[in-house]
Design an enzyme around this catalytic site. Sequence first.
Site: not given
Length: 474
Positions: A16, A119
């Site tokens: 990520h 995120d």
Amino acid sequence: MTTCHVVFLPFIGYGHMIPMADMAVLFASHGVKTTIITTPSTAHRLTKSIQKTINYTHQIELHIIEFNTGEAGLPPVSDNPDQIDSDELLSTLIQALPTLQEPFEQFIAKSQPNCIIADMFFPWTTETAAKFNIPRIVFNGTGFFALCASHETMTLHKPNASSDSEPFIVPNIPHEIKLTRKQLPRLESEGFKVFLKVFIQSVEAEAKSYGVIVNSFYELEPEYVRHYREVIKRKAWHIGPVSICNKNVEGKLERGKKSTIDEHECLKWLKSKPSGSVIYISFGSIVKVSRSQLYEIATALEACNENFIWVIRNDEETLIPEGFEARIAAKEKGLIIKGWAPQMLILDHESVGGFMTHCGWNSVLEGVLGGVVMVAWPVMAEQFYNAKLVTDVLRIGVSIGDVEWNPASLCDGVKRASIERAVATVMGAQEGDAMRLRAQGLKEKAKGAVEEGGSSYLDLNAFVENVKSFKSKA
Ligand code: UDP
């Protein structure tokens, strides 16, 4: 022209953090003012990305915030992804994430950016954005196909199958994709427990967010870009492949962390092999490989007699069969990288023709950008969806066989014969050549998407215009 200021909040995991850092570089290259807000250990890993923007109008800014677990009555937490190697530590980390909300909001109040790209692991940023009347954009770290397929199978419908191993067709999506229940994340399993709460919050927060930003490009999965926008009805922008912002050797070499092999040694080895003759094997940053599976892979590679680069984790080093390394070194057939490989550098090299991958989304996209044919060997997360995209939709890879979703992120249970068969198919001419041709075509489209006037380039500009006009509309 007024400047647009975008704030990024990356999650700590490599899969990520790396694409979000690349994304920030890409935004900076479009003249956008960017700030990455993160904790100390991740900040340390992002300095190379920041250096890449040194010649742009706005260099990426870094703002460090800290966990405040003590005040929240939680145990101390490490934000070093290399230290989070058990469910317990992951659980502690996930519980600690909301303690970042306060320092994050202090920064937002002071700097008043145009939007937050956060995120999926930070569902509370939707609340923050509402408080400051700015849009929150979600980054899921995956592609449109997986977003659509998981929406249909996990959020909307329970798969219609009489047993865990009976195939069912993913409902409502543009292709006929067969999966089994044992290939889907088991929400009730121990391994998923640590994620379940944040996963549910994340799905709810995404529905209330302004939109999603996706590291993908239109030409890769056009039906699914449209399905997501028109059927699922979410605002979505595709701006990838973001890894393309790493243009030179130095940029490709150090993404996330420093590679454990010397770049010259790696490039020298690759250069000594004919074009398209090497298969690269890696299972990403999280998946662990069992001792018996390492044995099956090693014996298969010896039997195949193809050139290979195999990345194994540091803690797997002692598990590879005795004498294997010496034998392959003598034959000059293989290179073993223990620890962290310069994956982009390898996949971009013309000697590499195949990629055995766990189908993490970044690896899939980096494989597409390298124009390689893949052996899809999914293990966990949304990797089974990504694998289907590779094998059944794009037809640039073959499946390793009947594997199931593993709650412990463990790669296990595939026999040598299946591995040999898959390697022979992707590296061979019969089916391999047709897949290679398609893969090469996609590589060109991937590059074109990010160039000036390409689909991702235009969508990034459209995104910037959209969030800039948000305030004036509000
Ligand atoms: N990566 C790397 N070297 C390694 C292992 C991983 O550079 O030895 C990078 C890889 O290029 C990709 C990311 O780490 O950008 C892994 O993300 P992915 O989505 O493929 O898998 P995950 O690690 O999240 O399972």
